[in-house]
Enzyme design. Structure first.
Site, PDB file in Angstrom:
ATOM      1  N   ARG A 130     -16.491   9.544 -25.653  1.00 46.92           N
ATOM      2  CA  ARG A 130     -17.258   8.861 -24.594  1.00 46.92           C
ATOM      3  C   ARG A 130     -18.695   9.365 -24.515  1.00 46.92           C
ATOM      4  NH1 ARG A 130     -14.216   8.877 -19.121  1.00 46.92           N
ATOM      5  NH2 ARG A 130     -15.985   7.559 -18.595  1.00 46.92           N
ATOM      6  N   TYR A 144     -29.735  -2.144 -16.879  1.00 44.92           N
ATOM      7  CA  TYR A 144     -30.598  -1.958 -15.703  1.00 44.92           C
ATOM      8  C   TYR A 144     -30.570  -0.501 -15.291  1.00 44.92           C
ATOM      9  CZ  TYR A 144     -26.081  -2.759 -13.272  1.00 44.92           C
ATOM     10  OH  TYR A 144     -24.767  -2.734 -12.869  1.00 44.92           O
ATOM     11  N   PRO A 145     -31.706  -0.021 -14.755  1.00 42.45           N
ATOM     12  CA  PRO A 145     -31.734   1.335 -14.227  1.00 42.45           C
ATOM     13  C   PRO A 145     -31.364   1.331 -12.750  1.00 42.45           C
ATOM     14  CG  PRO A 145     -33.961   0.467 -14.333  1.00 42.45           C
ATOM     15  CD  PRO A 145     -33.052  -0.653 -14.765  1.00 42.45           C
ATOM     16  N   MET A 146     -30.866   2.463 -12.257  1.00 44.50           N
ATOM     17  CA  MET A 146     -30.509   2.522 -10.829  1.00 44.50           C
ATOM     18  C   MET A 146     -30.635   3.934 -10.258  1.00 44.50           C
ATOM     19  SD  MET A 146     -26.351   2.211 -10.612  1.00 44.50           S
ATOM     20  CE  MET A 146     -26.307   2.791  -8.915  1.00 44.50           C
ATOM     21  N   ASN A 147     -30.718   3.977  -8.939  1.00 45.52           N
ATOM     22  CA  ASN A 147     -30.744   5.234  -8.182  1.00 45.52           C
ATOM     23  C   ASN A 147     -29.610   5.230  -7.176  1.00 45.52           C
ATOM     24  OD1 ASN A 147     -33.196   6.102  -9.262  1.00 45.52           O
ATOM     25  ND2 ASN A 147     -34.412   5.244  -7.581  1.00 45.52           N
ATOM     26  N   LYS A 148     -29.306   6.396  -6.665  1.00 42.23           N
ATOM     27  CA  LYS A 148     -28.482   6.511  -5.460  1.00 42.23           C
ATOM     28  C   LYS A 148     -29.451   6.815  -4.308  1.00 42.23           C
ATOM     29  CE  LYS A 148     -24.185   6.291  -7.228  1.00 42.23           C
ATOM     30  NZ  LYS A 148     -23.309   7.409  -7.553  1.00 42.23           N
ATOM     31  N   HIS A 171     -15.039   3.035  -6.882  1.00 35.41           N
ATOM     32  CA  HIS A 171     -15.906   2.440  -7.912  1.00 35.41           C
ATOM     33  C   HIS A 171     -15.146   2.335  -9.242  1.00 35.41           C
ATOM     34  CE1 HIS A 171     -19.514   2.068 -10.496  1.00 35.41           C
ATOM     35  NE2 HIS A 171     -18.946   2.983 -11.258  1.00 35.41           N
ATOM     36  N   GLN A 184     -18.841  -0.016 -20.248  1.00 36.30           N
ATOM     37  CA  GLN A 184     -20.042   0.551 -19.627  1.00 36.30           C
ATOM     38  C   GLN A 184     -20.434   1.852 -20.315  1.00 36.30           C
ATOM     39  OE1 GLN A 184     -17.118   1.430 -18.620  1.00 36.30           O
ATOM     40  NE2 GLN A 184     -17.151   3.291 -17.393  1.00 36.30           N
ATOM     41  N   SER A 222     -22.036   1.178  -4.089  1.00 35.76           N
ATOM     42  CA  SER A 222     -23.149   0.296  -4.472  1.00 35.76           C
ATOM     43  C   SER A 222     -23.790  -0.334  -3.241  1.00 35.76           C
ATOM     44  CB  SER A 222     -22.671  -0.809  -5.422  1.00 35.76           C
ATOM     45  OG  SER A 222     -22.266  -0.245  -6.643  1.00 35.76           O
TER      46      SER A 222
HETATM   47  C1  VOV Z   1     -17.084  -1.424 -16.514  1.00 29.07           C
HETATM   48  C2  VOV Z   1     -16.458  -0.722 -15.660  1.00 29.07           C
HETATM   49  C3  VOV Z   1     -16.805   0.590 -15.021  1.00 29.07           C
HETATM   50  C4  VOV Z   1     -15.930   1.656 -14.901  1.00 29.07           C
HETATM   51  C5  VOV Z   1     -14.480   1.719 -15.376  1.00 29.07           C
HETATM   52  C6  VOV Z   1     -16.640   2.721 -14.242  1.00 29.07           C
HETATM   53  C7  VOV Z   1     -16.056   3.944 -13.911  1.00 29.07           C
HETATM   54  C8  VOV Z   1     -16.836   5.030 -13.501  1.00 29.07           C
HETATM   55  C9  VOV Z   1     -16.294   6.347 -13.235  1.00 29.07           C
HETATM   56  C10 VOV Z   1     -14.817   6.725 -13.308  1.00 29.07           C
HETATM   57  C11 VOV Z   1     -17.347   7.162 -12.907  1.00 29.07           C
HETATM   58  C12 VOV Z   1     -17.300   8.661 -12.505  1.00 29.07           C
HETATM   59  C13 VOV Z   1     -17.017   9.564 -13.625  1.00 29.07           C
HETATM   60  C14 VOV Z   1     -17.946   9.386 -14.793  1.00 29.07           C
HETATM   61  O1  VOV Z   1     -17.479   8.737 -15.747  1.00 29.07           O
HETATM   62  O2  VOV Z   1     -19.087   9.809 -14.719  1.00 29.07           O
HETATM   63  C15 VOV Z   1     -18.539   6.353 -12.996  1.00 29.07           C
HETATM   64  C16 VOV Z   1     -19.838   6.843 -12.804  1.00 29.07           C
HETATM   65  C17 VOV Z   1     -20.911   6.003 -12.649  1.00 29.07           C
HETATM   66  N1  VOV Z   1     -20.942   4.642 -12.705  1.00 29.07           N
HETATM   67 FE1  VOV Z   1     -19.416   3.457 -13.224  1.00 29.07          FE
HETATM   68  N2  VOV Z   1     -17.934   2.294 -13.971  1.00 29.07           N
HETATM   69  C18 VOV Z   1     -18.068   1.005 -14.409  1.00 29.07           C
HETATM   70  C19 VOV Z   1     -19.185   0.163 -14.283  1.00 29.07           C
HETATM   71  C20 VOV Z   1     -20.331   0.584 -13.635  1.00 29.07           C
HETATM   72  C21 VOV Z   1     -21.405  -0.285 -13.216  1.00 29.07           C
HETATM   73  C22 VOV Z   1     -21.438  -1.783 -13.388  1.00 29.07           C
HETATM   74  C23 VOV Z   1     -22.358   0.482 -12.623  1.00 29.07           C
HETATM   75  C24 VOV Z   1     -23.610  -0.008 -11.923  1.00 29.07           C
HETATM   76  C25 VOV Z   1     -23.365  -0.060 -10.410  1.00 29.07           C
HETATM   77  C26 VOV Z   1     -23.616  -1.388  -9.780  1.00 29.07           C
HETATM   78  O3  VOV Z   1     -23.266  -1.547  -8.598  1.00 29.07           O
HETATM   79  O4  VOV Z   1     -24.179  -2.303 -10.410  1.00 29.07           O
HETATM   80  C27 VOV Z   1     -21.927   1.850 -12.696  1.00 29.07           C
HETATM   81  C28 VOV Z   1     -22.681   2.925 -12.274  1.00 29.07           C
HETATM   82  C29 VOV Z   1     -22.213   4.221 -12.413  1.00 29.07           C
HETATM   83  C30 VOV Z   1     -23.034   5.373 -12.174  1.00 29.07           C
HETATM   84  C31 VOV Z   1     -24.522   5.336 -11.834  1.00 29.07           C
HETATM   85  C32 VOV Z   1     -22.240   6.494 -12.332  1.00 29.07           C
HETATM   86  C33 VOV Z   1     -22.679   7.959 -12.154  1.00 29.07           C
HETATM   87  C34 VOV Z   1     -22.681   8.207 -10.683  1.00 29.07           C
HETATM   88  C35 VOV Z   1     -22.816   9.616 -10.248  1.00 29.07           C
HETATM   89  O5  VOV Z   1     -23.147   9.802  -9.037  1.00 29.07           O
HETATM   90  O6  VOV Z   1     -22.609  10.541 -11.042  1.00 29.07           O
HETATM   91  N3  VOV Z   1     -20.680   1.868 -13.276  1.00 29.07           N
HETATM   92  N4  VOV Z   1     -18.192   5.048 -13.306  1.00 29.07           N
END
Ligand code: VOV
Length: 248
Positions: A130, A144-148, A171, A184, A222
Protein backbone atom coordinates in the site's frame (compact mmCIF):
# COMPACT_ATOMS: atom_id res chain seq x y z
CA UNK A 1 -1.90 18.68 23.28
CA UNK A 2 -3.89 15.98 21.49
CA UNK A 3 -2.12 12.77 20.52
CA UNK A 4 -0.73 13.07 17.00
CA UNK A 5 -1.65 10.27 14.60
CA UNK A 6 1.36 8.17 13.66
CA UNK A 7 1.99 7.90 9.96
CA UNK A 8 3.87 5.50 7.73
CA UNK A 9 5.33 6.87 4.52
CA UNK A 10 6.13 5.15 1.24
CA UNK A 11 6.97 6.44 -2.21
CA UNK A 12 7.12 10.17 -2.95
CA UNK A 13 4.55 11.47 -5.42
CA UNK A 14 4.47 14.17 -8.05
CA UNK A 15 1.26 15.05 -9.87
CA UNK A 16 2.41 17.10 -12.88
CA UNK A 17 -0.44 18.72 -14.83
CA UNK A 18 0.31 20.13 -18.30
CA UNK A 19 -1.65 21.87 -21.03
CA UNK A 20 -0.62 21.54 -24.68
CA UNK A 21 0.31 24.64 -26.65
CA UNK A 22 -1.62 23.39 -29.66
CA UNK A 23 -0.81 26.36 -31.89
CA UNK A 24 2.92 25.89 -31.40
CA UNK A 25 2.57 22.09 -31.76
CA UNK A 26 0.65 22.54 -35.04
CA UNK A 27 3.38 24.80 -36.40
CA UNK A 28 5.89 21.90 -36.35
CA UNK A 29 6.38 19.76 -39.43
CA UNK A 30 4.96 16.21 -39.25
CA UNK A 31 8.56 14.88 -39.02
CA UNK A 32 9.35 17.18 -36.08
CA UNK A 33 6.14 16.15 -34.32
CA UNK A 34 6.97 12.50 -34.90
CA UNK A 35 10.46 12.98 -33.43
CA UNK A 36 9.01 14.69 -30.33
CA UNK A 37 6.35 12.02 -29.94
CA UNK A 38 8.85 9.15 -30.30
CA UNK A 39 11.10 10.74 -27.72
CA UNK A 40 8.16 11.01 -25.31
CA UNK A 41 7.03 7.44 -26.01
CA UNK A 42 10.52 6.22 -25.14
CA UNK A 43 10.20 8.08 -21.84
CA UNK A 44 6.90 6.28 -21.22
CA UNK A 45 8.74 3.02 -21.92
CA UNK A 46 11.45 3.91 -19.36
CA UNK A 47 8.75 4.65 -16.77
CA UNK A 48 7.13 1.32 -17.47
CA UNK A 49 10.50 -0.50 -17.06
CA UNK A 50 10.91 1.17 -13.64
CA UNK A 51 7.42 0.02 -12.75
CA UNK A 52 8.25 -3.56 -13.80
CA UNK A 53 11.29 -3.44 -11.50
CA UNK A 54 9.05 -2.18 -8.64
CA UNK A 55 11.22 0.92 -8.26
CA UNK A 56 8.32 3.29 -8.76
CA UNK A 57 5.14 3.76 -10.74
CA UNK A 58 3.75 6.26 -13.23
CA UNK A 59 0.25 6.90 -14.52
CA UNK A 60 -0.60 9.03 -17.53
CA UNK A 61 -4.12 10.45 -17.96
CA UNK A 62 -5.70 13.07 -20.18
CA UNK A 63 -7.57 15.77 -18.23
CA UNK A 64 -11.06 16.90 -19.12
CA UNK A 65 -11.88 20.61 -19.03
CA UNK A 66 -9.65 23.66 -19.14
CA UNK A 67 -7.49 23.00 -16.08
CA UNK A 68 -4.96 20.90 -18.04
CA UNK A 69 -4.66 18.55 -21.01
CA UNK A 70 -2.84 15.71 -19.28
CA UNK A 71 -1.28 14.64 -15.99
CA UNK A 72 1.78 12.55 -15.28
CA UNK A 73 1.52 11.05 -11.81
CA UNK A 74 4.87 9.68 -10.66
CA UNK A 75 5.72 7.64 -7.56
CA UNK A 76 9.41 7.19 -6.74
CA UNK A 77 11.64 6.22 -3.80
CA UNK A 78 13.09 9.72 -3.23
CA UNK A 79 12.44 13.39 -3.93
CA UNK A 80 15.74 13.41 -5.86
CA UNK A 81 14.39 10.82 -8.30
CA UNK A 82 11.13 12.73 -8.63
CA UNK A 83 13.04 15.92 -9.35
CA UNK A 84 15.34 14.24 -11.92
CA UNK A 85 12.32 12.79 -13.67
CA UNK A 86 10.62 16.16 -13.83
CA UNK A 87 13.76 17.86 -15.15
CA UNK A 88 14.36 15.11 -17.72
CA UNK A 89 10.81 15.56 -19.02
CA UNK A 90 11.27 19.34 -19.12
CA UNK A 91 14.26 18.86 -21.43
CA UNK A 92 12.28 16.85 -24.00
CA UNK A 93 11.03 18.43 -27.19
CA UNK A 94 7.40 17.69 -26.30
CA UNK A 95 7.77 19.57 -23.00
CA UNK A 96 8.55 22.75 -24.97
CA UNK A 97 5.00 22.52 -26.29
CA UNK A 98 3.43 22.08 -22.86
CA UNK A 99 2.42 24.69 -20.32
CA UNK A 100 2.73 23.73 -16.63
CA UNK A 101 -0.76 24.15 -15.11
CA UNK A 102 -0.50 22.70 -11.61
CA UNK A 103 1.69 20.36 -9.64
CA UNK A 104 1.45 18.59 -6.33
CA UNK A 105 4.24 17.11 -4.20
CA UNK A 106 3.41 14.54 -1.52
CA UNK A 107 4.26 11.10 -0.16
CA UNK A 108 2.09 7.98 0.04
CA UNK A 109 0.79 7.85 3.61
CA UNK A 110 -1.00 5.48 5.95
CA UNK A 111 -2.03 6.56 9.44
CA UNK A 112 -2.57 4.50 12.57
CA UNK A 113 -6.29 5.26 12.98
CA UNK A 114 -7.02 1.66 11.98
CA UNK A 115 -5.29 -1.37 13.55
CA UNK A 116 -2.18 -2.34 11.61
CA UNK A 117 -1.56 -5.77 13.17
CA UNK A 118 1.37 -6.90 15.28
CA UNK A 119 5.08 -6.47 14.60
CA UNK A 120 6.99 -3.96 12.50
CA UNK A 121 4.52 -2.63 9.90
CA UNK A 122 7.42 -1.93 7.52
CA UNK A 123 8.04 -5.71 7.36
CA UNK A 124 4.39 -6.41 6.52
CA UNK A 125 4.07 -7.11 2.76
CA UNK A 126 0.46 -5.87 2.66
CA UNK A 127 1.44 -2.53 4.17
CA UNK A 128 4.47 -2.20 1.90
CA UNK A 129 2.23 -2.90 -1.09
CA UNK A 130 0.00 0.00 0.00
CA UNK A 131 2.92 2.35 0.66
CA UNK A 132 4.68 1.51 -2.63
CA UNK A 133 1.76 0.78 -4.93
CA UNK A 134 1.77 0.13 -8.64
CA UNK A 135 -0.73 2.72 -9.86
CA UNK A 136 -3.80 1.03 -11.31
CA UNK A 137 -4.31 1.55 -15.02
CA UNK A 138 -8.03 2.15 -14.50
CA UNK A 139 -10.04 3.99 -17.14
CA UNK A 140 -10.29 7.16 -15.04
CA UNK A 141 -8.42 9.22 -12.47
CA UNK A 142 -9.74 11.85 -10.06
CA UNK A 143 -7.34 14.04 -8.08
CA UNK A 144 -7.93 16.76 -5.50
CA UNK A 145 -6.04 18.18 -2.54
CA UNK A 146 -7.68 18.59 0.86
CA UNK A 147 -7.25 19.81 4.43
CA UNK A 148 -8.81 18.97 7.75
CA UNK A 149 -10.41 22.16 9.14
CA UNK A 150 -8.91 24.08 12.09
CA UNK A 151 -11.65 26.59 12.94
CA UNK A 152 -13.47 27.23 16.23
CA UNK A 153 -15.33 24.10 17.32
CA UNK A 154 -14.34 22.36 14.12
CA UNK A 155 -10.66 21.95 14.80
CA UNK A 156 -9.61 18.42 13.81
CA UNK A 157 -6.23 18.83 15.48
CA UNK A 158 -7.79 19.59 18.89
CA UNK A 159 -9.92 16.41 18.96
CA UNK A 160 -8.87 13.42 21.05
CA UNK A 161 -7.42 10.36 19.34
CA UNK A 162 -10.61 8.44 20.23
CA UNK A 163 -12.88 11.01 18.56
CA UNK A 164 -10.71 11.09 15.43
CA UNK A 165 -10.42 7.30 15.34
CA UNK A 166 -14.21 6.95 15.60
CA UNK A 167 -14.75 9.30 12.66
CA UNK A 168 -12.04 7.66 10.57
CA UNK A 169 -13.67 4.28 11.22
CA UNK A 170 -16.95 5.58 9.79
CA UNK A 171 -14.99 7.07 6.84
CA UNK A 172 -13.32 3.70 6.22
CA UNK A 173 -16.70 1.88 6.35
CA UNK A 174 -18.08 4.10 3.57
CA UNK A 175 -14.93 3.63 1.54
CA UNK A 176 -15.10 -0.14 1.90
CA UNK A 177 -18.45 -0.20 0.12
CA UNK A 178 -16.57 0.98 -2.97
CA UNK A 179 -14.07 -1.90 -2.87
CA UNK A 180 -13.48 -3.11 -6.42
CA UNK A 181 -15.01 0.09 -7.84
CA UNK A 182 -12.72 2.86 -6.59
CA UNK A 183 -9.09 2.56 -5.52
CA UNK A 184 -7.80 5.43 -3.34
CA UNK A 185 -4.21 6.52 -2.85
CA UNK A 186 -3.84 9.05 -0.05
CA UNK A 187 -0.64 11.07 -0.11
CA UNK A 188 0.40 13.32 2.76
CA UNK A 189 1.72 16.77 1.92
CA UNK A 190 2.09 18.63 5.23
CA UNK A 191 5.40 20.45 4.84
CA UNK A 192 5.57 19.67 1.09
CA UNK A 193 2.70 21.46 -0.60
CA UNK A 194 -0.17 23.87 -0.03
CA UNK A 195 -2.73 21.36 1.25
CA UNK A 196 -2.46 18.58 3.82
CA UNK A 197 -3.31 15.59 1.61
CA UNK A 198 -3.65 14.67 -2.02
CA UNK A 199 -6.54 12.33 -2.78
CA UNK A 200 -6.06 10.29 -5.96
CA UNK A 201 -8.89 7.98 -6.97
CA UNK A 202 -8.90 5.42 -9.79
CA UNK A 203 -12.03 3.80 -11.27
CA UNK A 204 -13.19 2.13 -14.46
CA UNK A 205 -16.56 3.86 -14.11
CA UNK A 206 -16.07 7.62 -13.51
CA UNK A 207 -19.57 7.93 -11.97
CA UNK A 208 -18.27 6.03 -8.95
CA UNK A 209 -16.09 9.08 -8.11
CA UNK A 210 -19.20 11.22 -7.86
CA UNK A 211 -21.08 8.66 -5.82
CA UNK A 212 -18.21 8.06 -3.36
CA UNK A 213 -17.26 11.73 -2.89
CA UNK A 214 -20.94 12.69 -2.51
CA UNK A 215 -21.63 9.97 0.04
CA UNK A 216 -18.55 11.02 2.03
CA UNK A 217 -19.79 14.64 2.11
CA UNK A 218 -22.53 13.43 4.54
CA UNK A 219 -20.04 11.64 6.76
CA UNK A 220 -18.92 13.68 9.79
CA UNK A 221 -15.20 13.77 9.03
CA UNK A 222 -15.82 15.22 5.55
CA UNK A 223 -18.96 17.21 6.45
CA UNK A 224 -17.39 19.02 9.43
CA UNK A 225 -13.70 18.90 8.72
CA UNK A 226 -13.14 18.47 4.99
CA UNK A 227 -11.82 21.43 2.97
CA UNK A 228 -11.19 20.73 -0.68
CA UNK A 229 -9.11 22.21 -3.47
CA UNK A 230 -9.61 21.94 -7.21
CA UNK A 231 -10.77 18.66 -8.71
CA UNK A 232 -9.15 17.13 -11.79
CA UNK A 233 -10.73 14.22 -13.65
CA UNK A 234 -9.27 12.33 -16.58
CA UNK A 235 -9.10 9.35 -18.90
CA UNK A 236 -6.32 6.77 -19.15
CA UNK A 237 -3.69 7.50 -21.79
CA UNK A 238 -1.87 4.44 -23.06
CA UNK A 239 0.73 4.81 -25.84
CA UNK A 240 -1.93 4.57 -28.58
CA UNK A 241 -4.21 7.13 -26.97
CA UNK A 242 -1.27 9.46 -26.34
CA UNK A 243 -0.33 9.24 -30.05
CA UNK A 244 -3.95 9.90 -30.98
CA UNK A 245 -4.10 12.92 -28.69
CA UNK A 246 -0.95 14.38 -30.29
CA UNK A 247 -2.13 13.69 -33.85
CA UNK A 248 -2.82 16.80 -35.95
C1 VOV B 1 -12.17 4.42 -1.85
C2 VOV B 1 -12.42 4.21 -0.62
C3 VOV B 1 -11.73 4.71 0.62
C4 VOV B 1 -11.38 3.90 1.69
C5 VOV B 1 -11.60 2.40 1.84
C6 VOV B 1 -10.75 4.75 2.67
C7 VOV B 1 -10.30 4.29 3.91
C8 VOV B 1 -9.48 5.08 4.72
C9 VOV B 1 -8.90 4.62 5.97
C10 VOV B 1 -9.15 3.26 6.60
C11 VOV B 1 -8.12 5.64 6.46
C12 VOV B 1 -7.32 5.67 7.78
C13 VOV B 1 -6.11 4.82 7.76
C14 VOV B 1 -5.20 5.12 6.61
O1 VOV B 1 -5.27 4.31 5.66
O2 VOV B 1 -4.51 6.12 6.63
C15 VOV B 1 -8.19 6.72 5.50
C16 VOV B 1 -7.47 7.91 5.60
C17 VOV B 1 -7.75 9.00 4.81
N1 VOV B 1 -8.68 9.11 3.81
FE1 VOV B 1 -9.78 7.61 3.07
N2 VOV B 1 -10.72 6.05 2.19
C18 VOV B 1 -11.33 6.07 0.96
C19 VOV B 1 -11.58 7.18 0.14
C20 VOV B 1 -11.23 8.46 0.53
C21 VOV B 1 -11.69 9.67 -0.10
C22 VOV B 1 -12.64 9.74 -1.27
C23 VOV B 1 -11.14 10.73 0.56
C24 VOV B 1 -11.43 12.20 0.32
C25 VOV B 1 -12.46 12.69 1.34
C26 VOV B 1 -13.69 13.31 0.76
O3 VOV B 1 -14.63 13.56 1.52
O4 VOV B 1 -13.75 13.58 -0.45
C27 VOV B 1 -10.29 10.20 1.59
C28 VOV B 1 -9.49 10.98 2.40
C29 VOV B 1 -8.67 10.40 3.35
C30 VOV B 1 -7.68 11.14 4.08
C31 VOV B 1 -7.35 12.61 3.86
C32 VOV B 1 -7.09 10.28 4.99
C33 VOV B 1 -5.99 10.63 6.00
C34 VOV B 1 -6.69 11.29 7.14
C35 VOV B 1 -5.90 11.50 8.38
O5 VOV B 1 -6.36 12.34 9.21
O6 VOV B 1 -4.85 10.88 8.56
N3 VOV B 1 -10.40 8.83 1.57
N4 VOV B 1 -9.07 6.37 4.48
Amino acid sequence: MSEAALTLEGWYALHDFRAMDWNAWKSLSPAERKQAEDEFLSFIQEWSDIEDKKQGSTALYSIIGQKADFVMMHLRESLEEINELETAFNKTTLAQFTIPMYSYVSVVELSNYMAQGDGDPMQNPEIIARLKPTLPKANHICFYPMNKRREGNDNWYMLSMEERRGMMRSHGMIGRQYAGKVKQIITGSVGFDDWEWGVTLFADDALQFKKLVYEMRFDEVSARFGEFGEFFVGNLLDQNKMSKMLEI
